[in-house]
Design an enzyme around this catalytic site. Structure first.
Site, short mmCIF file in Angstrom:
data_model
loop_
_atom_site.label_atom_id
_atom_site.label_comp_id
_atom_site.label_asym_id
_atom_site.label_seq_id
_atom_site.Cartn_x
_atom_site.Cartn_y
_atom_site.Cartn_z
N LYS A 114 0.84 -1.22 0.00
CA LYS A 114 0.00 0.00 0.00
C LYS A 114 0.87 1.26 0.00
CE LYS A 114 -2.19 -1.10 3.87
NZ LYS A 114 -1.59 -2.40 4.16
N ARG B 111 -10.71 0.35 7.86
CA ARG B 111 -10.36 -1.06 8.10
C ARG B 111 -11.48 -1.83 8.77
NH1 ARG B 111 -3.95 -1.82 8.89
NH2 ARG B 111 -3.53 0.19 7.97
N ARG C 88 11.53 -5.58 5.66
CA ARG C 88 11.24 -4.17 5.39
C ARG C 88 12.04 -3.26 6.33
NH1 ARG C 88 5.27 -1.94 5.73
NH2 ARG C 88 5.34 -2.91 7.77
N ARG D 42 10.28 -1.86 11.94
CA ARG D 42 9.12 -1.54 12.77
C ARG D 42 8.87 -2.59 13.85
NH1 ARG D 42 4.31 0.05 8.64
NH2 ARG D 42 3.15 -1.29 10.05
N ARG E 273 -1.75 -9.17 12.74
CA ARG E 273 -2.21 -8.16 11.77
C ARG E 273 -2.89 -8.85 10.58
NH1 ARG E 273 3.39 -5.64 10.93
NH2 ARG E 273 2.49 -4.39 9.26
P1 AP5 Z 1 4.71 -1.63 2.05
O1 AP5 Z 1 4.43 -0.79 0.86
O2 AP5 Z 1 5.38 -1.03 3.21
O3 AP5 Z 1 3.37 -2.42 2.48
P2 AP5 Z 1 2.05 -1.90 3.20
O4 AP5 Z 1 0.90 -2.54 2.51
O5 AP5 Z 1 2.07 -0.41 3.31
O6 AP5 Z 1 2.24 -2.63 4.59
P3 AP5 Z 1 2.04 -2.08 6.09
O7 AP5 Z 1 2.74 -3.04 6.99
O8 AP5 Z 1 2.40 -0.64 6.18
O9 AP5 Z 1 0.51 -2.26 6.26
P4 AP5 Z 1 -0.23 -2.34 7.61
O10 AP5 Z 1 -1.63 -2.21 7.14
O11 AP5 Z 1 0.05 -3.53 8.41
O12 AP5 Z 1 0.39 -1.15 8.46
P5 AP5 Z 1 -0.03 0.36 8.65
O13 AP5 Z 1 1.20 1.14 8.83
O14 AP5 Z 1 -1.00 0.78 7.63
O15 AP5 Z 1 5.56 -2.90 1.54
C1 AP5 Z 1 6.04 -3.86 2.47
C2 AP5 Z 1 7.47 -4.30 2.10
O16 AP5 Z 1 7.45 -4.98 0.86
C3 AP5 Z 1 8.46 -3.12 1.91
O17 AP5 Z 1 9.69 -3.54 2.36
C4 AP5 Z 1 8.48 -2.90 0.38
O18 AP5 Z 1 9.70 -2.35 -0.06
C5 AP5 Z 1 8.25 -4.32 -0.12
N1 AP5 Z 1 7.49 -4.38 -1.37
C6 AP5 Z 1 6.41 -3.64 -1.73
N2 AP5 Z 1 5.95 -4.03 -2.94
C7 AP5 Z 1 6.73 -5.06 -3.34
C8 AP5 Z 1 6.76 -5.90 -4.49
N3 AP5 Z 1 5.88 -5.75 -5.50
N4 AP5 Z 1 7.72 -6.87 -4.55
C9 AP5 Z 1 8.61 -7.04 -3.55
N5 AP5 Z 1 8.64 -6.27 -2.43
C10 AP5 Z 1 7.71 -5.29 -2.33
O19 AP5 Z 1 -0.79 0.28 10.06
C11 AP5 Z 1 -0.05 -0.05 11.21
C12 AP5 Z 1 -0.97 -0.23 12.39
O20 AP5 Z 1 -1.69 0.99 12.65
C13 AP5 Z 1 -2.07 -1.29 12.26
O21 AP5 Z 1 -1.59 -2.58 12.53
C14 AP5 Z 1 -3.04 -0.79 13.32
O22 AP5 Z 1 -2.57 -1.09 14.61
C15 AP5 Z 1 -2.99 0.72 13.16
N6 AP5 Z 1 -3.97 1.20 12.19
C16 AP5 Z 1 -3.70 1.78 10.98
N7 AP5 Z 1 -4.83 2.10 10.34
C17 AP5 Z 1 -5.85 1.72 11.16
C18 AP5 Z 1 -7.26 1.76 11.03
N8 AP5 Z 1 -7.86 2.27 9.94
N9 AP5 Z 1 -8.00 1.27 12.06
C19 AP5 Z 1 -7.42 0.77 13.18
N10 AP5 Z 1 -6.07 0.69 13.34
C20 AP5 Z 1 -5.30 1.16 12.34
MG MG Z 2 2.21 0.95 4.90
#
Ligand code: AP5
Ligand code: MG
Length: 217
Positions: A13, A89, A128, A161, A172
């Site tokens: 994402k 979410r 990551r 992280r 997650r």
């Molecule tokens: P990356 O682009 O970082 O993936 P991502 O989908 O952004 O993953 P996140 O871990 O950020 O998602 P998440 O939903 O768990 O966390 P968030 O921060 O939103 O890519 C991942 C890795 O893969 C990187 O190293 C990248 O380089 C690599 N990569 C990417 N594409 C690739 C490809 N095609 N091929 C190979 N490698 C690739 O949320 C964190 C926390 O916040 C949640 O757990 C929750 O506690 C809280 N939170 C956030 N939003 C809410 C909500 N709406 N409601 C309640 N709690 C929330």
């Molecule tokens: Mg992210």
């Protein structure tokens, strides 16, 4: 364009949102980055969110809804649109967002869903590295920074992280399947869902997203 990005942890994402911002000039609003910034500053909200995030649990709906609503008031979002990375979410968050958009006479253009197998998600998260300053993410094998441990975009230190540990990752992914997958059905009924295969090279995945977005632009 007003877009939502719904996909499991590690699906890309953040990576793809950055490319969308670069090409289409739409600001990316990442709920995770906003929460991590609040934790970093140790605001009241950050203190509440900290434990939930580190354990890989969702923060309470009210906490994240307030944060996103504040962000959407930014004039850039009214002028250019937005891509919401990681919000909504839960069904409650989706219903609340709808009410907010209706009140502002705004409509969503598309909901992007990325599909990536679980084993690949785990591999991506384990390797990551994240910049807490500008939110950029890297992968030690697939997308390494030019200088190890340093962000290419702003020169700050990169981190592993705390929620990218095996126990939190498992939680997650479980929560995504349980709480977030059902809202895809909700948006499907509106006819605005676009499904994209997220396996493969980062630029190849982006090319598939571009094809979808160029049709709705
Ligand atoms: P990356 O682009 O970082 O993936 P991502 O989908 O952004 O993953 P996140 O871990 O950020 O998602 P998440 O939903 O768990 O966390 P968030 O921060 O939103 O890519 C991942 C890795 O893969 C990187 O190293 C990248 O380089 C690599 N990569 C990417 N594409 C690739 C490809 N095609 N091929 C190979 N490698 C690739 O949320 C964190 C926390 O916040 C949640 O757990 C929750 O506690 C809280 N939170 C956030 N939003 C809410 C909500 N709406 N409601 C309640 N709690 C929330
Ligand atoms: Mg992210």
């Amino acid at each position: 364009m007003r877009l939502l990005f719904i996909a499991p942890p590690g699906a890309g994402k953040g990576t793809q949102s950055a490319l969308i911002t670069e090409k289409y000039g739409i600001p990316a609003v990442s709920s995770g980055n906003l929460l991590r910034a609040a934790i970093d500053k140790q605001t009241e909200l950050g203190k509440i969110a900290e434990k939930y995030i580190h354990d890989g649990n969702y923060v309470p709906d009210e906490v994240i809804i307030n944060l996103i609503e504040e962000e959407l008031q930014n004039p850039v979002c009214s002028e250019r649109g937005f891509i919401l990375d990681g919000f909504p979410r839960t069904l409650y968050q989706a219903l609340t967002l709808d009410k907010t958009l209706i009140a502002r006479n705004m409509q969503l253009d598309a909901v992007l869903i990325l599909y990536v197998p679980k084993t690949e998600l785990i591999n991506r998260l384990a390797q990551r590295r994240t910049c807490y300053n500008c939110g950029s993410t890297f992968h030690m094998t697939f997308n390494p920074p030019t200088v190890e441990g340093i962000c290419d975009n702003c020169g700050s230190e990169l981190h592993h992280r705390k929620d990218d540990r095996p126990g939190s990752i498992k939680n997650r992914i479980r929560l995504y399947n349980q709480e977030t997958m059902p809202i895809i059905e909700y948006y499907s009924k509106m006819g605005i869902v676009h499904r994209v295969e997220g396996l493969g090279d980062i630029n190849d995945v982006f090319a598939k997203i571009e094809k979808k977005l160029d049709k709705i632009k």
